[in-house]
Design a protein around this motif. Sequence first.
Motif, PDB file in Angstrom:
ATOM      1  N   PRO A 168      16.153   2.891   5.146  1.00 41.26           N
ATOM      2  CA  PRO A 168      15.256   2.962   6.303  1.00 41.26           C
ATOM      3  C   PRO A 168      15.113   4.389   6.826  1.00 41.26           C
ATOM      4  O   PRO A 168      16.074   5.159   6.843  1.00 41.26           O
ATOM      5  CB  PRO A 168      15.950   2.066   7.342  1.00 41.26           C
ATOM      6  CG  PRO A 168      16.765   1.116   6.532  1.00 41.26           C
ATOM      7  CD  PRO A 168      17.238   1.911   5.350  1.00 41.26           C
ATOM      8  N   GLY A 169      13.882   4.730   7.219  1.00 45.95           N
ATOM      9  CA  GLY A 169      13.625   6.055   7.758  1.00 45.95           C
ATOM     10  C   GLY A 169      13.265   7.090   6.717  1.00 45.95           C
ATOM     11  O   GLY A 169      12.850   8.197   7.040  1.00 45.95           O
ATOM     12  N   ILE A 170      13.403   6.739   5.428  1.00 49.62           N
ATOM     13  CA  ILE A 170      13.023   7.636   4.332  1.00 49.62           C
ATOM     14  C   ILE A 170      11.687   7.151   3.783  1.00 49.62           C
ATOM     15  O   ILE A 170      11.560   6.001   3.339  1.00 49.62           O
ATOM     16  CB  ILE A 170      14.086   7.636   3.208  1.00 49.62           C
ATOM     17  CG1 ILE A 170      15.468   7.993   3.762  1.00 49.62           C
ATOM     18  CG2 ILE A 170      13.677   8.576   2.088  1.00 49.62           C
ATOM     19  CD1 ILE A 170      15.572   9.371   4.353  1.00 49.62           C
ATOM     20  N   ALA A 171      10.683   8.009   3.788  1.00 47.78           N
ATOM     21  CA  ALA A 171       9.319   7.569   3.471  1.00 47.78           C
ATOM     22  C   ALA A 171       9.091   7.343   1.984  1.00 47.78           C
ATOM     23  O   ALA A 171       8.300   6.479   1.593  1.00 47.78           O
ATOM     24  CB  ALA A 171       8.313   8.594   3.996  1.00 47.78           C
ATOM     25  N   GLY A 218       0.827  -1.198   0.000  1.00 49.46           N
ATOM     26  CA  GLY A 218       0.000   0.000   0.000  1.00 49.46           C
ATOM     27  C   GLY A 218       0.856   1.240   0.000  1.00 49.46           C
ATOM     28  O   GLY A 218       1.870   1.324  -0.697  1.00 49.46           O
ATOM     29  N   TYR A 219       0.478   2.216   0.832  1.00 43.63           N
ATOM     30  CA  TYR A 219       1.203   3.484   0.916  1.00 43.63           C
ATOM     31  C   TYR A 219       2.669   3.219   1.263  1.00 43.63           C
ATOM     32  O   TYR A 219       2.981   2.500   2.199  1.00 43.63           O
ATOM     33  CB  TYR A 219       0.565   4.373   1.990  1.00 43.63           C
ATOM     34  CG  TYR A 219       1.289   5.668   2.204  1.00 43.63           C
ATOM     35  CD1 TYR A 219       1.148   6.721   1.305  1.00 43.63           C
ATOM     36  CD2 TYR A 219       2.136   5.842   3.294  1.00 43.63           C
ATOM     37  CE1 TYR A 219       1.814   7.918   1.496  1.00 43.63           C
ATOM     38  CE2 TYR A 219       2.813   7.036   3.501  1.00 43.63           C
ATOM     39  CZ  TYR A 219       2.645   8.071   2.591  1.00 43.63           C
ATOM     40  OH  TYR A 219       3.324   9.250   2.780  1.00 43.63           O
ATOM     41  N   GLY A 220       3.569   3.815   0.476  1.00 43.71           N
ATOM     42  CA  GLY A 220       4.999   3.629   0.697  1.00 43.71           C
ATOM     43  C   GLY A 220       5.583   2.467  -0.076  1.00 43.71           C
ATOM     44  O   GLY A 220       6.796   2.342  -0.194  1.00 43.71           O
ATOM     45  N   TYR A 249      25.615 -12.315   4.470  1.00 39.57           N
ATOM     46  CA  TYR A 249      25.188 -11.457   3.352  1.00 39.57           C
ATOM     47  C   TYR A 249      26.262 -10.404   3.116  1.00 39.57           C
ATOM     48  O   TYR A 249      26.817  -9.863   4.085  1.00 39.57           O
ATOM     49  CB  TYR A 249      23.900 -10.712   3.699  1.00 39.57           C
ATOM     50  CG  TYR A 249      22.660 -11.548   3.875  1.00 39.57           C
ATOM     51  CD1 TYR A 249      21.664 -11.555   2.893  1.00 39.57           C
ATOM     52  CD2 TYR A 249      22.442 -12.283   5.034  1.00 39.57           C
ATOM     53  CE1 TYR A 249      20.508 -12.302   3.055  1.00 39.57           C
ATOM     54  CE2 TYR A 249      21.279 -13.024   5.207  1.00 39.57           C
ATOM     55  CZ  TYR A 249      20.316 -13.026   4.213  1.00 39.57           C
ATOM     56  OH  TYR A 249      19.166 -13.761   4.388  1.00 39.57           O
ATOM     57  N   THR A 250      26.507 -10.048   1.857  1.00 40.36           N
ATOM     58  CA  THR A 250      27.312  -8.845   1.633  1.00 40.36           C
ATOM     59  C   THR A 250      26.507  -7.639   2.098  1.00 40.36           C
ATOM     60  O   THR A 250      27.043  -6.672   2.637  1.00 40.36           O
ATOM     61  CB  THR A 250      27.705  -8.695   0.155  1.00 40.36           C
ATOM     62  OG1 THR A 250      26.523  -8.727  -0.659  1.00 40.36           O
ATOM     63  CG2 THR A 250      28.647  -9.810  -0.271  1.00 40.36           C
ATOM     64  N   GLY A 251      25.199  -7.674   1.904  1.00 41.71           N
ATOM     65  CA  GLY A 251      24.284  -6.642   2.383  1.00 41.71           C
ATOM     66  C   GLY A 251      22.850  -7.107   2.196  1.00 41.71           C
ATOM     67  O   GLY A 251      22.600  -8.102   1.507  1.00 41.71           O
ATOM     68  N   THR A 252      21.915  -6.410   2.812  1.00 43.06           N
ATOM     69  CA  THR A 252      20.497  -6.739   2.671  1.00 43.06           C
ATOM     70  C   THR A 252      19.781  -5.556   2.021  1.00 43.06           C
ATOM     71  O   THR A 252      20.408  -4.569   1.619  1.00 43.06           O
ATOM     72  CB  THR A 252      19.847  -7.029   4.036  1.00 43.06           C
ATOM     73  OG1 THR A 252      19.719  -5.798   4.759  1.00 43.06           O
ATOM     74  CG2 THR A 252      20.674  -8.018   4.846  1.00 43.06           C
ATOM     75  N   HIS A 253      18.453  -5.633   1.974  1.00 41.87           N
ATOM     76  CA  HIS A 253      17.660  -4.543   1.390  1.00 41.87           C
ATOM     77  C   HIS A 253      17.786  -3.249   2.187  1.00 41.87           C
ATOM     78  O   HIS A 253      17.477  -2.175   1.668  1.00 41.87           O
ATOM     79  CB  HIS A 253      16.186  -4.957   1.309  1.00 41.87           C
ATOM     80  CG  HIS A 253      15.578  -5.283   2.626  1.00 41.87           C
ATOM     81  ND1 HIS A 253      15.722  -6.514   3.228  1.00 41.87           N
ATOM     82  CD2 HIS A 253      14.835  -4.536   3.488  1.00 41.87           C
ATOM     83  CE1 HIS A 253      15.089  -6.505   4.388  1.00 41.87           C
ATOM     84  NE2 HIS A 253      14.546  -5.327   4.572  1.00 41.87           N
ATOM     85  N   ASP A 254      18.211  -3.337   3.452  1.00 42.08           N
ATOM     86  CA  ASP A 254      18.319  -2.135   4.284  1.00 42.08           C
ATOM     87  C   ASP A 254      19.697  -1.485   4.217  1.00 42.08           C
ATOM     88  O   ASP A 254      19.912  -0.438   4.838  1.00 42.08           O
ATOM     89  CB  ASP A 254      18.008  -2.475   5.750  1.00 42.08           C
ATOM     90  CG  ASP A 254      16.514  -2.645   5.995  1.00 42.08           C
ATOM     91  OD1 ASP A 254      15.717  -2.105   5.213  1.00 42.08           O
ATOM     92  OD2 ASP A 254      16.147  -3.352   6.957  1.00 42.08           O
TER      93      ASP A 254
END
Length: 499
Positions: A467-470, A52-54, A396-401
Amino acid sequence: MFERSSGILLHPTSLPGKYGIGTLGKEAFAFVDFLKKSNQKLWQIFPLGPTGYGDSPYQSFSTFAGNPYLIDFDLLIEENLLSQSDLEGISFGENPESVDYGAIYNQKYPLLRKAYENYKNTKENKEREELKYLFEEFKDHNQSWLNDFTMYISLKNHFNGLPWNEWPEDIKSRQHDAMGKYYEIVKEEIEYQKFTQFLFFKQWNAVKKYANENGIKIIGDIPIFVAADSSDAWANPEIFLFDEERKPVKVAGVPPDYFSATGQLWGNPLYNWDKLKETGYRWWIDRVKANLSTCDIIRIDHFRGFDEYWAVPYGDKTAENGTWCPGPRMDLFNAIKNELGELPIIAEDLGTMTQGVIDLRDATGFPGMKILGFAFDSSEENEYLPHTYDKNCVVYTGTHDNDTIVGWFEKAKPEDRKFALEYLNSRDENNIHWDAIRGAWSSVASIALAPVQDFLGLGSEARINTPGIAAGNWQWRLKDRLSDDLAEKIAHFTKLYSR
């Protein structure tokens, strides 16, 4: 413990294709072919629920339903549910490397509705008879969640997108007479929504079957909490900490820390674990079972919340005034294991680790996570450096965050860059992404994973979530199919390190 293996993190929305967003058609099958050429055994994705939103897959309208955005139009044309002319002149976004969710919302849903109308209006023939049989079978097998979800989403559309806690009182609280009255109002919409879910799972199950037949397992993802505006919360208020007016008493978040002086206020409703225990954790068992039917392995997000969770008074503007409350701990996982057997679960145990979380993770036997992007703080040794791992973990080398490895390296302090280059025995900082992949693949961790962006050596422009950015997240896409040369290089690393 999982067998020694490796894989690639790529959500289906990021696949290339001509309809503005990655789908479950030929490009999904082509990616499975790429994984096989690369000698990979794992494909990790994000949650598959409707967004949904975001546009975050971690804030879904349902923990059981599928995302209609992923339905492939070419497959619908093959089934005579759409024609090529239906798609002519329609723009699904201008940039092939970025999802325009506004355009997808405006263009995709009318076409899915047209597919449903074509299904209804097609004269009886062998092809339609088979589709009708499969549709009825789908509705029968999934009614435990499908009826609630499709009524919820149909009512949400009826009330112009309002969240369920702003609906009229009688239907917000699911009063018996209101349920019957509103069902009559939206019953045609409900059937359309059921058909859309049928199309999603028909296509997804074909992708998963193809992956499994080619020796590839799917790693799915369960956020510990559900969205406040979801069919889960509307249909099961008794399992959440709601008051008599179905408003949350407390909501989820994390306390203030080094990264945020006011903590993180997520706002998700919290579980009434005492009530869940009375039911034998039925909802959670059903949730895990449903996810294991769509995936082979599950990563559970915010695993520490099962040991203890941060409860913030509803209405607070920050997470500062929360308190730690005990979670269900092993009681929950014993109940799930008693019904479903051994659980192929990865525990997302990142962040501040208490002894309680460590003990719970060890008691379950689930592997935790290690992130190479967190490893190279030159000022102190940490548990993310590969030489500190034990076998029962996933690196992981990195994740989605996280930023991509290249993006991280470009922004890192000079002393951290120097440490990373030395530790990874890197001779050329332009190859830092491959050196990080080598560091992960060569480690003792039972599973090694990397986002496709790291294999391609992409920078921060390819980051999928901050993260934290809408706004602006979850949009990144591959422009083209991945090359055979890349597959060959990945296969070489994988063979070299016996994955």
